[in-house]
Structure formats: C-alpha cells, structure tokens
Write a protein that holds these residues in place. Structure first.
Motif, PDB file in Angstrom:
ATOM      1  N   VAL A 316     -49.073  55.074 -23.853  1.00  0.00           N
ATOM      2  CA  VAL A 316     -48.046  54.502 -22.990  1.00  0.00           C
ATOM      3  C   VAL A 316     -46.928  55.499 -22.725  1.00  0.00           C
ATOM      4  O   VAL A 316     -46.309  55.478 -21.666  1.00  0.00           O
ATOM      5  N   TRP A 317     -46.667  56.393 -23.664  1.00  0.00           N
ATOM      6  CA  TRP A 317     -45.643  57.418 -23.442  1.00  0.00           C
ATOM      7  C   TRP A 317     -46.025  58.296 -22.257  1.00  0.00           C
ATOM      8  O   TRP A 317     -45.183  58.664 -21.441  1.00  0.00           O
ATOM      9  N   LEU A 318     -47.317  58.643 -22.186  1.00  0.00           N
ATOM     10  CA  LEU A 318     -47.789  59.490 -21.092  1.00  0.00           C
ATOM     11  C   LEU A 318     -47.719  58.745 -19.769  1.00  0.00           C
ATOM     12  O   LEU A 318     -47.274  59.285 -18.755  1.00  0.00           O
ATOM     13  N   CYS A 319     -48.150  57.502 -19.779  1.00  0.00           N
ATOM     14  CA  CYS A 319     -48.196  56.727 -18.533  1.00  0.00           C
ATOM     15  C   CYS A 319     -46.811  56.460 -17.963  1.00  0.00           C
ATOM     16  O   CYS A 319     -46.646  56.288 -16.757  1.00  0.00           O
ATOM     17  N   LYS A 320     -45.791  56.425 -18.832  1.00  0.00           N
ATOM     18  CA  LYS A 320     -44.429  56.194 -18.357  1.00  0.00           C
ATOM     19  C   LYS A 320     -43.796  57.453 -17.777  1.00  0.00           C
ATOM     20  O   LYS A 320     -42.840  57.372 -17.011  1.00  0.00           O
ATOM     21  N   SER A 321     -44.320  58.614 -18.152  1.00  0.00           N
ATOM     22  CA  SER A 321     -43.693  59.864 -17.724  1.00  0.00           C
ATOM     23  C   SER A 321     -44.524  60.661 -16.736  1.00  0.00           C
ATOM     24  O   SER A 321     -44.046  61.657 -16.194  1.00  0.00           O
ATOM     25  N   HIS A 322     -45.784  60.265 -16.516  1.00  0.00           N
ATOM     26  CA  HIS A 322     -46.665  60.985 -15.598  1.00  0.00           C
ATOM     27  C   HIS A 322     -47.363  60.000 -14.656  1.00  0.00           C
ATOM     28  O   HIS A 322     -47.438  58.805 -14.935  1.00  0.00           O
ATOM     29  N   ASN A 323     -47.910  60.545 -13.591  1.00  0.00           N
ATOM     30  CA  ASN A 323     -48.659  59.740 -12.624  1.00  0.00           C
ATOM     31  C   ASN A 323     -50.123  59.675 -13.064  1.00  0.00           C
ATOM     32  O   ASN A 323     -50.996  60.298 -12.466  1.00  0.00           O
ATOM     33  N   VAL A 324     -50.364  58.948 -14.145  1.00  0.00           N
ATOM     34  CA  VAL A 324     -51.705  58.873 -14.724  1.00  0.00           C
ATOM     35  C   VAL A 324     -52.556  57.887 -13.923  1.00  0.00           C
ATOM     36  O   VAL A 324     -52.242  56.706 -13.852  1.00  0.00           O
ATOM     37  N   VAL A 325     -53.636  58.401 -13.331  1.00  0.00           N
ATOM     38  CA  VAL A 325     -54.541  57.551 -12.556  1.00  0.00           C
ATOM     39  C   VAL A 325     -55.855  57.311 -13.282  1.00  0.00           C
ATOM     40  O   VAL A 325     -56.644  56.458 -12.893  1.00  0.00           O
ATOM     41  N   PHE A 326     -56.098  58.093 -14.342  1.00  0.00           N
ATOM     42  CA  PHE A 326     -57.334  57.930 -15.121  1.00  0.00           C
ATOM     43  C   PHE A 326     -57.063  58.304 -16.581  1.00  0.00           C
ATOM     44  O   PHE A 326     -56.390  59.294 -16.855  1.00  0.00           O
ATOM     45  N   GLU A 327     -57.569  57.480 -17.487  1.00  0.00           N
ATOM     46  CA  GLU A 327     -57.496  57.813 -18.904  1.00  0.00           C
ATOM     47  C   GLU A 327     -58.754  57.338 -19.597  1.00  0.00           C
ATOM     48  O   GLU A 327     -59.394  56.356 -19.178  1.00  0.00           O
ATOM     49  N   SER A 328     -59.113  58.046 -20.649  1.00  0.00           N
ATOM     50  CA  SER A 328     -60.320  57.707 -21.396  1.00  0.00           C
ATOM     51  C   SER A 328     -60.074  57.994 -22.873  1.00  0.00           C
ATOM     52  O   SER A 328     -59.455  59.002 -23.215  1.00  0.00           O
ATOM     53  N   HIS A 329     -60.567  57.102 -23.737  1.00  0.00           N
ATOM     54  CA  HIS A 329     -60.379  57.247 -25.176  1.00  0.00           C
ATOM     55  C   HIS A 329     -61.747  57.369 -25.853  1.00  0.00           C
ATOM     56  O   HIS A 329     -62.667  56.605 -25.564  1.00  0.00           O
ATOM     57  N   HIS A 330     -61.848  58.329 -26.753  1.00  0.00           N
ATOM     58  CA  HIS A 330     -63.136  58.635 -27.371  1.00  0.00           C
ATOM     59  C   HIS A 330     -63.102  58.413 -28.879  1.00  0.00           C
ATOM     60  O   HIS A 330     -62.034  58.458 -29.496  1.00  0.00           O
ATOM     61  N   LYS A 331     -64.267  58.209 -29.448  1.00  0.00           N
ATOM     62  CA  LYS A 331     -64.390  57.968 -30.892  1.00  0.00           C
ATOM     63  C   LYS A 331     -64.601  59.265 -31.667  1.00  0.00           C
ATOM     64  O   LYS A 331     -64.346  59.325 -32.873  1.00  0.00           O
ATOM     65  N   THR A 332     -65.112  60.291 -30.994  1.00  0.00           N
ATOM     66  CA  THR A 332     -65.355  61.580 -31.639  1.00  0.00           C
ATOM     67  C   THR A 332     -64.797  62.685 -30.753  1.00  0.00           C
ATOM     68  O   THR A 332     -64.468  62.465 -29.588  1.00  0.00           O
ATOM     69  N   GLY A 333     -64.717  63.877 -31.308  1.00  0.00           N
ATOM     70  CA  GLY A 333     -64.248  65.027 -30.533  1.00  0.00           C
ATOM     71  C   GLY A 333     -62.822  65.396 -30.875  1.00  0.00           C
ATOM     72  O   GLY A 333     -62.069  64.596 -31.442  1.00  0.00           O
TER      73      GLY A 333
END
Length: 370
Positions: A316-333
């Motif tokens: 949410v910190w990123l989404c409030k400060s940038h124009n985020v149009v796509f995000e993805s969360h991963h379990k590994t990596g």
C-alpha cells in the motif's frame, strides 16, 4: 543512429594466467572457521569456491556459451559533461515486428548475464502473450562497458546513458524493467523521460515511500491498521538486511577501491574492461542521490514482490506514492528474480502488457503481437 558494433568476449590468455597465479597464492586464516554466516561469508565456502575456480572451472567453455547465446554489441554514447563512453549491451530482437522495445537494467553484483534465462521468454512470439525487443545495458564500469573517466557520474548520468542507448537503436518510445540499482535508474528515467519516450516501467525491486504526515489520511490509516502476516515478514526481513546485511554497501559507498581485491571469484567482474573495482564506484557516486528520490514518476508502473527481496515493505505504501497499474506477489524468489524464477517474472511482464492488460499498446504501434 549511432552505429552498433558486434561484440564477442575474448579474454586474453595472459589474463587467465594471471588469475590462476593469484588463485594459487590464495591463503586463508583458520580462525573462526566454524562461525558460518555470523561474521560474513563462511571460510569453508570461500575455500570450496576458490578451489573449484582454480582447478575445475573452465572459463573458455562459458565464454563460448555466452557468445553463442547472447547477441552482444557496443556503441558510443555521448554523456553530457562526461564525454563519450563505449557501452556494451545485449540486443535480442523478437521475430514479432511490432514487439515492444524493453530496456532491461541490472545492478550490483549483477550484470548483463542476469537476462540469460528470461530472454527466451521475453522475445518469444505467441498469440497469448506480447513479445519484446530486449536491450540489456551493461552499466558504465560494469562488464565490458567503459567506466566514466571522472568523478560525479551520478544517477542522472546512468539514466542518460540508458535512454540515449535506446534512442541510438531507434527505439524512441519504450518500456523498462529494472532490479537493484537498475530499479533506481529506471525510476529516474521514468521521472526524466517518462511520457514522451519512456511509457511504462516495471521492477522486481520496488521501493515504496513510507507514510508521511503530508498525506494525513494515509498516515492515520497506517497508524491504525494492523500489519498483515506478509507485511510483518517483510518488515522483519527489511530490518535484518538494514542491520546485518549491508556491510558491503557501507564499504563500497565510502571506500569503493577496497572491495576490488575481494571480488576475484566472480570471473566476469575480474575480467571487466576497467577491472573489478570499477563497478563499485556506483555506490560511492549514487549514495547521496538515493537519500531523497524526489517526486515519484507518474507514468504507469508494474511491481513484482518476491519474499526474499532485500527490502520488502507494504504494498500500500507503493500504491499511494506511485502510479501502480500492475502488481504481483510470489511465494518464492528473491533479489535476482530474472535468474531465480525467470518464467514467473516474464509472466508478470506479459500480464502488464498483454491484450486487455493495464499497459496494453502503451507504446504506439508496438502492441507486442503479430
């Protein structure tokens, strides 16, 4: 258009002989042999890697593979106030004519080799996903790119080199992906060249801005909202990295020459055009630049979150400060996602620019499809 010159790696035998002689002379103290990672790299691991590098590693084999797999070039880039630098890069075009131009930007201790596993995915042509013409810049001072000849080569200059390289290749409008330093460099590119040239950017090393009282409702929400399990884990990992995992950063941002003598197990850095210490100057030169990143870019941004990234802060910190149009969360990596989980990272980039996706056709005339 600046002419590009085909490039092949061909390390002189003399340099291989010198390296082997240095490895033969390598000696290690026996104290703290059982300390493992508490005091740094475990002695047993360093001994094992040095022994393999000295007696089992065949540089010529891997040199041949790199030359065969990665189409490499050099070209001259005129950097304002710093003169002309000869820059090394990979340039792999898709068979899809309308493929999207994508600049891939690495950091330290990465290199152009990071793109090796993900490149076939990004340049492949298929009806179900977009395709890309991929340009992989070797940052100045890294690998076979010429290092700056004077001090003060800061983040604006790295961004300028990357942008001018894309223009030299006639990619006047393009998108980017970056990790580590590459994330900060492409962020600056998004601020300076965003809109007219750079149309969207993606990163696997997102750096959100913490909540500020300047956004009172967001700041209040931050104070009142409990952490999720994922956010708690991210904060714990970030705290660990900042307190126990940044020794190299403080060394390189204050005394960058020193570590040049400790990177000899990484062959590409050892054989770099300007020597293994040249790449470390980025920490010294960019230290003050990165304390205040300034206003966030306004062009569309995509972010991939991997659990073993070095800095993992709430989305949410990123989404409030940038124009985020796509995000993805991963379990590994983790930090080197392009190498660790190349197909997953490629799928994220595809999803951002796919038909019906948030950044589809954002580069005019370059949909990524046949």
């Amino acid at each position: 258009m600046t002419s590009e010159t085909p490039f092949q790696i061909d390390i002189p035998d003399e340099k291989l002989t010198i390296l082997r002689a240095k490895l033969e002379l390598a000696s290690f103290p026996n104290e703290l042999e059982d300390a493992r990672w508490k005091y740094g790299a475990p002695l047993a691991d360093i001994k094992r890697l040095t022994e393999r590098w000295k007696n089992s590693y065949n540089w010529r084999k891997y040199e041949k593979e790199i030359n065969e797999q990665l189409p490499m070039f050099t070209c001259d880039i005129d950097v304002d106030g710093f003169g002309v630098l000869n820059i090394h890069y990979v340039h792999k075009k898709s068979e899809t004519v309308d493929a999207i131009p994508l600049l891939f930007c690495h950091g330290w201790p990465g290199s152009f080799l990071e793109v090796g596993k993900i490149l076939p995915f990004l340049t492949s042509s298929a009806p179900e996903h977009p395709s890309f013409h991929v340009v992989v810049l070797s940052l100045p001072g890294f690998g076979f790119s010429e290092a700056p000849h004077k001090q003060g080569f800061a983040i604006d200059q790295y961004a300028e080199v990357a942008h001018k390289l894309m223009l030299a290749l006639r990619y006047n409008e393009y998108v980017t992906h970056g990790g580590d330093w590459g994330s900060l460099i492409t962020r600056r590119m998004a601020s300076v060249y965003g809109g007219r040239h750079l149309k969207a950017w993606h990163t696997n090393s997102p750096l959100p801005k913490p909540p500020s009282w300047r956004l009172p409702l967001f700041f209040l929400s931050f104070l009142l909202t409990p952490w999720s399990t994922e956010e708690k884990a991210g904060i714990e990992r970030t705290t660990w990295f900042q307190t126990k995992g940044q020794g190299y950063y403080h060394e390189q941002s204050t005394q960058p020459q020193t570590l040049g003598y400790m990177l000899t197990w990484i062959s590409l850095y050892w054989f770099s055009r300007n020597g293994p210490a040249a790449s470390l100057r980025i920490y010294f030169e960019l230290r003050s630049n990165c304390e205040d990143l300034g206003q966030s870019p306004t062009i569309p941004m995509g972010a991939s979150f991997f659990p073993k990234e070095l800095i993992v802060l709430p989305t949410v910190w990123l989404c409030k400060s940038h124009n985020v149009v796509f995000e993805s969360h991963h379990k590994t990596g983790g930090h080197f996602a392009a190498t660790e989980v190349p197909e997953e990272l490629a799928q994220d980039i595809w999803k951002m620019f796919v038909k019906g996706g948030p950044a589809f056709a954002i580069v005019p005339g370059r949909t990524g499809y046949a």
